[in-house]
Design a protein around this motif. Sequence first.
Motif, PDB file in Angstrom:
ATOM      1  N   HIS A  70      72.093  47.015  51.402  1.00 37.85           N
ATOM      2  CA  HIS A  70      71.968  46.887  52.856  1.00 37.85           C
ATOM      3  C   HIS A  70      72.458  45.535  53.362  1.00 37.85           C
ATOM      4  O   HIS A  70      73.022  45.437  54.442  1.00 37.85           O
TER       5      HIS A  70
ATOM      6  N   ARG B  24      72.123  56.235  60.573  1.00 38.58           N
ATOM      7  CA  ARG B  24      71.512  56.174  59.243  1.00 38.58           C
ATOM      8  C   ARG B  24      70.417  57.218  59.097  1.00 38.58           C
ATOM      9  O   ARG B  24      69.831  57.641  60.082  1.00 38.58           O
ATOM     10  N   THR B  25      70.141  57.577  57.902  1.00 37.91           N
ATOM     11  CA  THR B  25      69.022  58.483  57.696  1.00 37.91           C
ATOM     12  C   THR B  25      67.742  57.732  58.040  1.00 37.91           C
ATOM     13  O   THR B  25      67.701  56.495  57.989  1.00 37.91           O
TER      14      THR B  25
ATOM     15  N   ASP C  79      65.097  57.465  56.349  1.00 40.47           N
ATOM     16  CA  ASP C  79      64.718  56.685  55.175  1.00 40.47           C
ATOM     17  C   ASP C  79      65.432  55.350  55.139  1.00 40.47           C
ATOM     18  O   ASP C  79      64.815  54.305  54.979  1.00 40.47           O
ATOM     19  N   SER C  80      66.710  55.442  55.289  1.00 35.25           N
ATOM     20  CA  SER C  80      67.528  54.242  55.239  1.00 35.25           C
ATOM     21  C   SER C  80      67.078  53.235  56.296  1.00 35.25           C
ATOM     22  O   SER C  80      66.960  52.045  56.035  1.00 35.25           O
TER      23      SER C  80
ATOM     24  N   LEU D 204      68.964  47.790  46.018  1.00 39.23           N
ATOM     25  CA  LEU D 204      69.006  48.390  47.340  1.00 39.23           C
ATOM     26  C   LEU D 204      69.092  47.319  48.425  1.00 39.23           C
ATOM     27  O   LEU D 204      69.773  47.493  49.444  1.00 39.23           O
TER      28      LEU D 204
ATOM     29  N   ARG E 186      65.620  49.442  55.679  1.00 39.19           N
ATOM     30  CA  ARG E 186      66.150  48.271  56.385  1.00 39.19           C
ATOM     31  C   ARG E 186      65.047  47.503  57.081  1.00 39.19           C
ATOM     32  O   ARG E 186      64.949  46.286  56.992  1.00 39.19           O
TER      33      ARG E 186
END
Lengths: 200, 200, 200, 200
Positions: free
Chosen positions: C55, C9-10, C12-13, C51, C17
């Motif tokens: 996730h 994942r990035t 940011d991602s 968002l 999370r």
Amino acid sequence: MTPPLTRRRTPDSADVRRRILDAATALFARDGFDATATSAVARAAGVPKGLLFYHFPTKIDLLRNLLAERLPASPLCGVASVVVPGDIAASLVALHAELGLDQHQSLVLRIVVFREAQTHPEVGEHVRRLRAGLVAVTEEVLDAASVRPLGPEDRRSAARTFVAVVLDHANAERFGGAESDIEGAARLLAGGLYAGQRAR
Amino acid sequence: MTPPLTRRRTPDSADVRRRILDAATALFARDGFDATATSAVARAAGVPKGLLFYHFPTKIDLLRNLLAERLPASPLCGVASVVVPGDIAASLVALHAELGLDQHQSLVLRIVVFREAQTHPEVGEHVRRLRAGLVAVTEEVLDAASVRPLGPEDRRSAARTFVAVVLDHANAERFGGAESDIEGAARLLAGGLYAGQRAR
Amino acid sequence: MTPPLTRRRTPDSADVRRRILDAATALFARDGFDATATSAVARAAGVPKGLLFYHFPTKIDLLRNLLAERLPASPLCGVASVVVPGDIAASLVALHAELGLDQHQSLVLRIVVFREAQTHPEVGEHVRRLRAGLVAVTEEVLDAASVRPLGPEDRRSAARTFVAVVLDHANAERFGGAESDIEGAARLLAGGLYAGQRAR
Amino acid sequence: MTPPLTRRRTPDSADVRRRILDAATALFARDGFDATATSAVARAAGVPKGLLFYHFPTKIDLLRNLLAERLPASPLCGVASVVVPGDIAASLVALHAELGLDQHQSLVLRIVVFREAQTHPEVGEHVRRLRAGLVAVTEEVLDAASVRPLGPEDRRSAARTFVAVVLDHANAERFGGAESDIEGAARLLAGGLYAGQRAR
DNA sequence: AATGAATGAGAATTCATTCAT
DNA sequence: CATGAATGAATTCTCATTCAT
């Protein structure tokens, strides 16, 4: 190339908000705040119930926003347009017409507001501010229309009396009891103001 | 030794009726008709819910009977007592005091009535009759107080204006917005009436 | 210079999370799983609602991932660190301290988990594994601390009893009912184990 | 000729109350308080929703009444029946059986109560009182069963440990994690108490 | 990936009114 | 007449989840 203006909301969202407030205005005016179900507002606005509560988390928020967005406490932009110099009575009648309390949304809202003033404190506050604004603007009109300076007490009493007539008129209209005549009140108050002056 | 002849109901029953209406008056005035639960009325009256519905089959019957039994459409017995011959302004102020709209139950009821006038047609009718009665009695007072005969138009306009002020005053009081001054209105109207006469 | 290899994942991602899970942990612990709205989790995490559901497609996924990523079923890395050879009671007390059930996130999570164990089967399964792991590690500690070999039944009973005390202690803490004393239990169990041995 | 007993309620009414509480007990235990809809309780009790709220004005009143009427804080009438003089372990096991935490309604209620202890303060208070009552009764049993006087510290620690085991056992049972063994704990605690005495 | 408006089923609660006793 | 339990439709509000952008 066009800037995003100052809106954060989707055009859609703004439209929904407006439709909800329109529906609320109409129903509150017709049936009163307490007697209007939120579901009826949603139905009239053509939106699902949930969306109504997304935009206005509680029922009273509908009324709150109606007041904040659609019922300015300062009832008039300029006073000049209604003043007939030298003719107090005509000026008051013109003021009443300009206020537009008898027609359209404005009336509707004010009536709602009067009804709920007691039950919902914040609404009462708004009504008080509105009344004060009306009295102030009426005093301005009286001053501008009179060829002679008016005594402050007379001016204030006349303004209060006229505002009472105007509000009672609007209030009475909703159940067909609108017997009051604005013109008569304007004429008598004009006469009374000059009589008062003379007497001094 | 014989039971009171003018009663068809038992004393108990009459007492229950009265207590229910008392409680309804107080609660309707405080919270409004819609927002008052019948159970609250029963509780406040100290009677079981079932008994309330025995005496008043539906909720609106409570309001109906309040009007019929406690709010006479003709607001005054005699006019003579308030008239100050030769002084229109003083007479109007005395009339206002005599009407007692500002105090006690009378006020309370009228307020309720105003609030429900739109929603319940029969209540609206009562309010219209009440207003007409007030205007009529005010005209009588004006006539009796004036040293000169009044023109019918002026007299009626003055009466309507004064009634508007009086009702708006009562209406405004309930949310603390009672700015109007009865005395000022009386003074200006008196002045206006004489000014009008002179002008003719 | 190359991006971290262990992440798909990035950054940011991954951060999003983590923030969501942090927020969920805190809110679930304070209010319970059922009483926590997903919107509240999103707000607390500072992410838009959409968002969150990107996730974690359903609400229960939040809990599932909390368990999988933050509440290892094997509660301890090594046993050696807590063992006080020859002193069973001291070893148990040290074990309890090391487990850290009384403090920080661990506690928080376990409590959540206990509460939802019944309603959500997969959570119940995790709790069972956790309990089994705790019993196993306690048995290891008992063995290592005892100067004499322990009978398997006694050892298991002592471990289960201690785990019950530890869990009940954590459970009770959340509503201020934490009366149990770990030290007392450790002392009595140690005594009981030796008494049992002697009797054989 | 039979007196009306001490009931003001109709037999019917009392029955309805009981059925509602029965239904609430079962559903709260199975699904938890928050996850149980009042409509589900009403349906399970076979009464209309409105009637439920007639008897229990709010949802939490259901839980409150469950505690007040069905879960006495003092868990046992007499202690004598479970005491096996001279055999502490057997006495504790008998105590556990007598408490009946494992079976029937009692269990059900206690579990509900544990789950809601944190969220609803008054429930937490009840749980604390219950725990204190259990510890007290266990201390009594220990004293009565022991052939020698017990040190107050040991007695209290043993009682707390046993109560923790018993509660954890009940708590664990609902999700199938009931691994703890009452007998083992009783045996070890009994041994520990005597070991402690000897050591002094 | 990100966003926040949209959706609608369902939650707790209220209340005028009825009705058996 | 008196009573209060019973009824169920309606009300305000919540929330997990979806979806167009």
